[in-house]
Scaffold this motif. Structure first.
Motif, PDB file in Angstrom:
ATOM      1  N   ASP A   3      40.367  -0.172  56.228  1.00  0.00           N
ATOM      2  CA  ASP A   3      39.926  -1.221  57.133  1.00  0.00           C
ATOM      3  C   ASP A   3      39.049  -0.702  58.271  1.00  0.00           C
ATOM      4  O   ASP A   3      38.415  -1.491  58.955  1.00  0.00           O
ATOM      5  N   TYR A   4      39.033   0.605  58.497  1.00  0.00           N
ATOM      6  CA  TYR A   4      38.301   1.163  59.623  1.00  0.00           C
ATOM      7  C   TYR A   4      37.301   2.215  59.146  1.00  0.00           C
ATOM      8  O   TYR A   4      37.634   3.066  58.331  1.00  0.00           O
ATOM      9  N   ASP A   5      36.110   2.149  59.691  1.00  0.00           N
ATOM     10  CA  ASP A   5      35.080   3.129  59.370  1.00  0.00           C
ATOM     11  C   ASP A   5      35.453   4.455  60.031  1.00  0.00           C
ATOM     12  O   ASP A   5      35.704   4.494  61.242  1.00  0.00           O
ATOM     13  N   PRO A   6      35.518   5.559  59.263  1.00  0.00           N
ATOM     14  CA  PRO A   6      35.948   6.829  59.856  1.00  0.00           C
ATOM     15  C   PRO A   6      34.979   7.378  60.907  1.00  0.00           C
ATOM     16  O   PRO A   6      35.386   8.102  61.807  1.00  0.00           O
ATOM     17  N   LYS A   7      33.705   7.042  60.834  1.00  0.00           N
ATOM     18  CA  LYS A   7      32.735   7.544  61.811  1.00  0.00           C
ATOM     19  C   LYS A   7      32.775   6.775  63.121  1.00  0.00           C
ATOM     20  O   LYS A   7      32.651   7.351  64.191  1.00  0.00           O
ATOM     21  N   SER A   8      32.934   5.459  63.035  1.00  0.00           N
ATOM     22  CA  SER A   8      32.833   4.640  64.239  1.00  0.00           C
ATOM     23  C   SER A   8      34.175   4.153  64.766  1.00  0.00           C
ATOM     24  O   SER A   8      34.293   3.848  65.950  1.00  0.00           O
ATOM     25  N   GLY A   9      35.182   4.036  63.890  1.00  0.00           N
ATOM     26  CA  GLY A   9      36.449   3.439  64.283  1.00  0.00           C
ATOM     27  C   GLY A   9      36.414   1.920  64.244  1.00  0.00           C
ATOM     28  O   GLY A   9      37.383   1.251  64.579  1.00  0.00           O
ATOM     29  N   LEU A  14      19.960  -6.067  66.233  1.00  0.00           N
ATOM     30  CA  LEU A  14      20.976  -5.676  67.206  1.00  0.00           C
ATOM     31  C   LEU A  14      22.075  -4.836  66.576  1.00  0.00           C
ATOM     32  O   LEU A  14      22.645  -3.959  67.233  1.00  0.00           O
ATOM     33  N   TYR A  15      22.373  -5.105  65.322  1.00  0.00           N
ATOM     34  CA  TYR A  15      23.488  -4.441  64.640  1.00  0.00           C
ATOM     35  C   TYR A  15      23.346  -2.922  64.704  1.00  0.00           C
ATOM     36  O   TYR A  15      24.242  -2.213  65.136  1.00  0.00           O
ATOM     37  N   ARG A  16      22.213  -2.421  64.291  1.00  0.00           N
ATOM     38  CA  ARG A  16      21.999  -0.968  64.274  1.00  0.00           C
ATOM     39  C   ARG A  16      21.970  -0.389  65.689  1.00  0.00           C
ATOM     40  O   ARG A  16      22.460   0.710  65.929  1.00  0.00           O
ATOM     41  N   ALA A  17      21.407  -1.134  66.640  1.00  0.00           N
ATOM     42  CA  ALA A  17      21.358  -0.655  68.023  1.00  0.00           C
ATOM     43  C   ALA A  17      22.766  -0.420  68.563  1.00  0.00           C
ATOM     44  O   ALA A  17      23.027   0.578  69.236  1.00  0.00           O
ATOM     45  N   VAL A  18      23.680  -1.340  68.265  1.00  0.00           N
ATOM     46  CA  VAL A  18      25.055  -1.205  68.746  1.00  0.00           C
ATOM     47  C   VAL A  18      25.791  -0.093  68.002  1.00  0.00           C
ATOM     48  O   VAL A  18      26.468   0.734  68.619  1.00  0.00           O
ATOM     49  N   THR A  19      25.663  -0.050  66.677  1.00  0.00           N
ATOM     50  CA  THR A  19      26.393   0.977  65.925  1.00  0.00           C
ATOM     51  C   THR A  19      25.916   2.376  66.293  1.00  0.00           C
ATOM     52  O   THR A  19      26.722   3.310  66.310  1.00  0.00           O
ATOM     53  N   ASP A  20      24.648   2.541  66.620  1.00  0.00           N
ATOM     54  CA  ASP A  20      24.156   3.859  67.053  1.00  0.00           C
ATOM     55  C   ASP A  20      24.903   4.324  68.302  1.00  0.00           C
ATOM     56  O   ASP A  20      25.293   5.488  68.409  1.00  0.00           O
ATOM     57  N   ILE A  21      25.101   3.416  69.251  1.00  0.00           N
ATOM     58  CA  ILE A  21      25.815   3.766  70.486  1.00  0.00           C
ATOM     59  C   ILE A  21      27.281   4.075  70.195  1.00  0.00           C
ATOM     60  O   ILE A  21      27.839   5.042  70.709  1.00  0.00           O
ATOM     61  N   VAL A  22      27.905   3.275  69.346  1.00  0.00           N
ATOM     62  CA  VAL A  22      29.335   3.447  69.058  1.00  0.00           C
ATOM     63  C   VAL A  22      29.600   4.760  68.323  1.00  0.00           C
ATOM     64  O   VAL A  22      30.562   5.462  68.607  1.00  0.00           O
ATOM     65  N   VAL A  23      28.722   5.112  67.397  1.00  0.00           N
ATOM     66  CA  VAL A  23      28.907   6.342  66.616  1.00  0.00           C
ATOM     67  C   VAL A  23      28.610   7.583  67.458  1.00  0.00           C
ATOM     68  O   VAL A  23      29.277   8.606  67.316  1.00  0.00           O
ATOM     69  N   SER A  24      27.635   7.518  68.358  1.00  0.00           N
ATOM     70  CA  SER A  24      27.246   8.671  69.176  1.00  0.00           C
ATOM     71  C   SER A  24      27.160   8.290  70.651  1.00  0.00           C
ATOM     72  O   SER A  24      26.082   8.321  71.252  1.00  0.00           O
ATOM     73  N   ARG A  58      30.989   7.402  77.748  1.00  0.00           N
ATOM     74  CA  ARG A  58      32.210   8.161  77.483  1.00  0.00           C
ATOM     75  C   ARG A  58      32.497   8.159  75.993  1.00  0.00           C
ATOM     76  O   ARG A  58      32.078   7.261  75.273  1.00  0.00           O
ATOM     77  N   ASP A  59      33.297   9.116  75.573  1.00  0.00           N
ATOM     78  CA  ASP A  59      33.653   9.228  74.161  1.00  0.00           C
ATOM     79  C   ASP A  59      34.808   8.277  73.826  1.00  0.00           C
ATOM     80  O   ASP A  59      35.803   8.668  73.241  1.00  0.00           O
ATOM     81  N   MET A  60      34.678   7.040  74.243  1.00  0.00           N
ATOM     82  CA  MET A  60      35.646   5.996  73.937  1.00  0.00           C
ATOM     83  C   MET A  60      34.909   4.653  73.927  1.00  0.00           C
ATOM     84  O   MET A  60      35.200   3.761  74.721  1.00  0.00           O
ATOM     85  N   PRO A  61      33.944   4.522  73.023  1.00  0.00           N
ATOM     86  CA  PRO A  61      33.057   3.354  73.053  1.00  0.00           C
ATOM     87  C   PRO A  61      33.723   2.036  72.671  1.00  0.00           C
ATOM     88  O   PRO A  61      33.138   0.982  72.874  1.00  0.00           O
ATOM     89  N   LEU A  62      34.933   2.091  72.139  1.00  0.00           N
ATOM     90  CA  LEU A  62      35.598   0.856  71.723  1.00  0.00           C
ATOM     91  C   LEU A  62      36.603   0.354  72.759  1.00  0.00           C
ATOM     92  O   LEU A  62      37.304  -0.616  72.526  1.00  0.00           O
ATOM     93  N   ALA A  63      36.668   1.004  73.917  1.00  0.00           N
ATOM     94  CA  ALA A  63      37.585   0.597  74.979  1.00  0.00           C
ATOM     95  C   ALA A  63      36.839  -0.218  76.032  1.00  0.00           C
ATOM     96  O   ALA A  63      35.724   0.132  76.423  1.00  0.00           O
ATOM     97  N   ALA A  64      37.459  -1.292  76.488  1.00  0.00           N
ATOM     98  CA  ALA A  64      36.869  -2.113  77.542  1.00  0.00           C
ATOM     99  C   ALA A  64      37.014  -1.419  78.893  1.00  0.00           C
ATOM    100  O   ALA A  64      38.025  -0.787  79.169  1.00  0.00           O
TER     101      ALA A  64
END
Length: 200
Positions: free
Chosen positions: A49-55, A92-102, A109-115
């Motif tokens: 259910d979760y992408d290993p690169k992005s979470g 927009l999709y790729r722009a956001v995933t680029d930030i989340v992955v790197s 910060r290295d916690m892009p999925l936290a509010a």
């Protein structure tokens, strides 16, 4: 959004005199802290259910990608119906995933999925009962280091990076995989926007 609704909205904008219409694609829903917290541990084969690169949650991202393919198909039909109008798809999709992955590459910060602002703690810092602004919620000290402001909306810094990625890219105006005949340059006015928001 149904294609007929999209057709109606774009047709109304064209009838009002627009010659260039930018239509944004959907962001990766599976990277939204609110949705990640809501569906956390929701069953199924959790490993898949979760992408290993992005979470990010793959099922929700697959839905967003499906939407974007349908949107591009609808735009291709609208281009045929309005040959004198430039209908541009903003990726927009790729722009956001680029930030989340790197995230570090973009100054986050290295916690892009936290509010940044919330009261949920954990990996997403999101809880519907302690939403940003509610009792028990707190905001981070430096919002510009976070991708998500409140689990639903991006921070100003993230929005700037996303806008720059779109404006620095070559917009698609032809639907399916771009070729030199289907990729156009942004209108000259976009250069003013790039400069105003500090795109490099």
């Amino acid at each position: 959004m149904s294609c007929s609704f999209l057709d109606l909205q774009i047709t109304e904008v064209i009838a009002a005199g627009a010659t260039t219409v930018v239509v944004p694609g959907m962001i990766p829903l599976g990277c939204e802290p609110q949705l990640l917290a809501l569906y956390q541990g929701g069953g199924g084969d959790d490993a898949g259910d979760y992408d290993p690169k992005s979470g990010c949650m793959t099922r929700l991202n697959d839905l967003a990608e499906h939407h974007n393919r349908a949107l591009n198909h609808a735009l291709a039909e609208l281009r045929r119906a309005h040959p004198g109008v430039s209908l541009v798809y903003a990726e927009l999709y790729r722009a956001v995933t680029d930030i989340v992955v790197s995230p570090g590459r973009y100054g986050f910060r290295d916690m892009p999925l936290a509010a940044c602002c919330g009261g949920g703690g954990g990996p997403y810092n999101f809880n519907m009962t302690a939403f940003c602004g509610a009792a028990g919620a707190t905001a981070c000290a430096v919002p510009s280091e976070y991708v998500s402001w409140d689990g639903v909306h991006f921070t100003e810094a993230a929005n700037r990076h996303i806008a720059c990625a779109v404006l620095n890219g070559r917009p698609y105006d032809g639907g399916a995989p771009p070729t030199m005949s289907t990729v156009t340059a942004w209108p000259a006015a976009a250069e003013v926007g790039r400069s105003r928001i500090g795109c490099s």
